[in-house]
Design a protein around this motif. Sequence first.
Motif, short mmCIF file in Angstrom:
data_model
loop_
_atom_site.label_atom_id
_atom_site.label_comp_id
_atom_site.label_asym_id
_atom_site.label_seq_id
_atom_site.Cartn_x
_atom_site.Cartn_y
_atom_site.Cartn_z
N TYR A 196 -3.47 3.95 -2.50
CA TYR A 196 -4.02 2.68 -2.99
C TYR A 196 -3.50 1.49 -2.19
N LEU A 197 -4.30 0.45 -2.22
CA LEU A 197 -3.91 -0.89 -1.79
C LEU A 197 -3.57 -1.67 -3.06
N PHE A 215 0.84 -1.21 0.00
CA PHE A 215 0.00 0.00 0.00
C PHE A 215 0.87 1.26 0.00
N LEU A 257 -7.79 3.91 -1.37
CA LEU A 257 -7.87 4.04 0.07
C LEU A 257 -8.26 5.47 0.44
N ARG A 264 -5.36 -2.88 -7.88
CA ARG A 264 -5.25 -1.84 -6.87
C ARG A 264 -6.65 -1.45 -6.40
#
Length: 454
Positions: A386-387, A382, A403, A400
């Motif tokens: 984004y993750l 992360f 977040l 992705r």
Amino acid sequence: MEKKDFEAWLDNISVTFLSLTDLQKNETLDHLISLSGAVQLRHLSNNLEILLKRDFLKLLPLELSFYLLKWLDPQTLLTCCLVSKQWNKVISACTEVWQTACKNLGWQIDDSVQDPLHWKKVYLKAILRMKQLKDHEAFETSSLIGHSARVYALYYKDGLLCTGSDDLSAKLWDVSTGQCIYGIQTHTCATVKFDEQKLVTGSFDNTVACWEWSSGAKIQHFRGHTGAVFSVDYNDELDVLVSGSADFTLKVWALSTGMCLNTLTGHTEWVTKVVLQKCKVKSLMHSPGDYILLSADKYEIKIWPIGREINCKCLKTLSVSEDRSISLQPRLHFDGKYIVCSSALGLYQWDFASYDILRVIKPPDSANLSLLGFGDIFALLFDNKYLYIMDLRTEKLISRWPLPEYRKSKRGSSFLAGEMSWLNGLDGQNDMGLVFATSMPDHSIHLVLWKEHG
């Protein structure tokens, strides 16, 4: 015409027909077809089916059919399944083809399953999930609301999430329902870890405490650190608790009595992570089954044996750079075989048997990605926005997820990964539950969850 005369005529015309050019043969056939009635045309159609439209997949032995099918890609095979019921039956029963296709997608294969139709179904499920990941549609979000001040500490296990807050409480949540199961009064929590009976907390008040969930009672208090306690781990079998602190030390405690057994020194920065784990590989310094303690600060990872001897020596110190401007992220991965940690230089993976660096995965496009989880097939990463999911076989980011503006914390554990087994390969069952959790500025906890299969 008599049979004898007919046979003589047929022989004669056959010789003549063979002497014609291809164009003349075609004109002859066209003329004969135009003179034919329904009986002759039906006879011609039936014989052409046999001569020109042979179903080789149906006629070949099953072993040869499977061998030929292995050369086709799965998408082509799915199209071939539409040709006929027989083709669909043969192709669906080709276990090796579908198992290989699943493995290529990063799926775990259980070879004990013998049902030949099972693996095609698994592949169809796998291709759907991988498409959802590629299209950024595999997850959904939720929130847990209940704390009245900053949530700093998070720990996840078996569908339950523990949160520790500056409101002097810790709560245990059922992630699937969003319900709070337990809520107890504690001190300020910098780190938490729990099991079915108890909760262990490390605090900004420089102490560690052990609490009973059912009553909220404090079972044990561990005093001795002179700085905030940022990380704890424990093992009931060993009756050992370890803690890492801002006073640059680790302490080893008797879990049942609260007695300090050892103080480990050598770090020159805050100890932000401790991990107590069984070793799974053999080296000159340890054997499979030995318990090992890992500790990490801003620049180094130290490896210690677990024992009650006072003069405990560090087995090894790992770092990624002599440059003190390059710092390690506090989320350390150790599974007994490999150590993984991230920095601005990338993801570093060490072989625990030799302490050699196996590989360095450079972040794409100069991104500063932090480690959440690391497996055999996938890694969970992360950044501020984004993750990410990385396929470790190609070192490419395959998905992705956006977040929100979560509460930033360089040192603490205010974000964590959820279920981890899928990182070793999806299997159609482990892609469920919590993926990621982080504390928010409004004191809620933001959850990223696997979306159910479509």
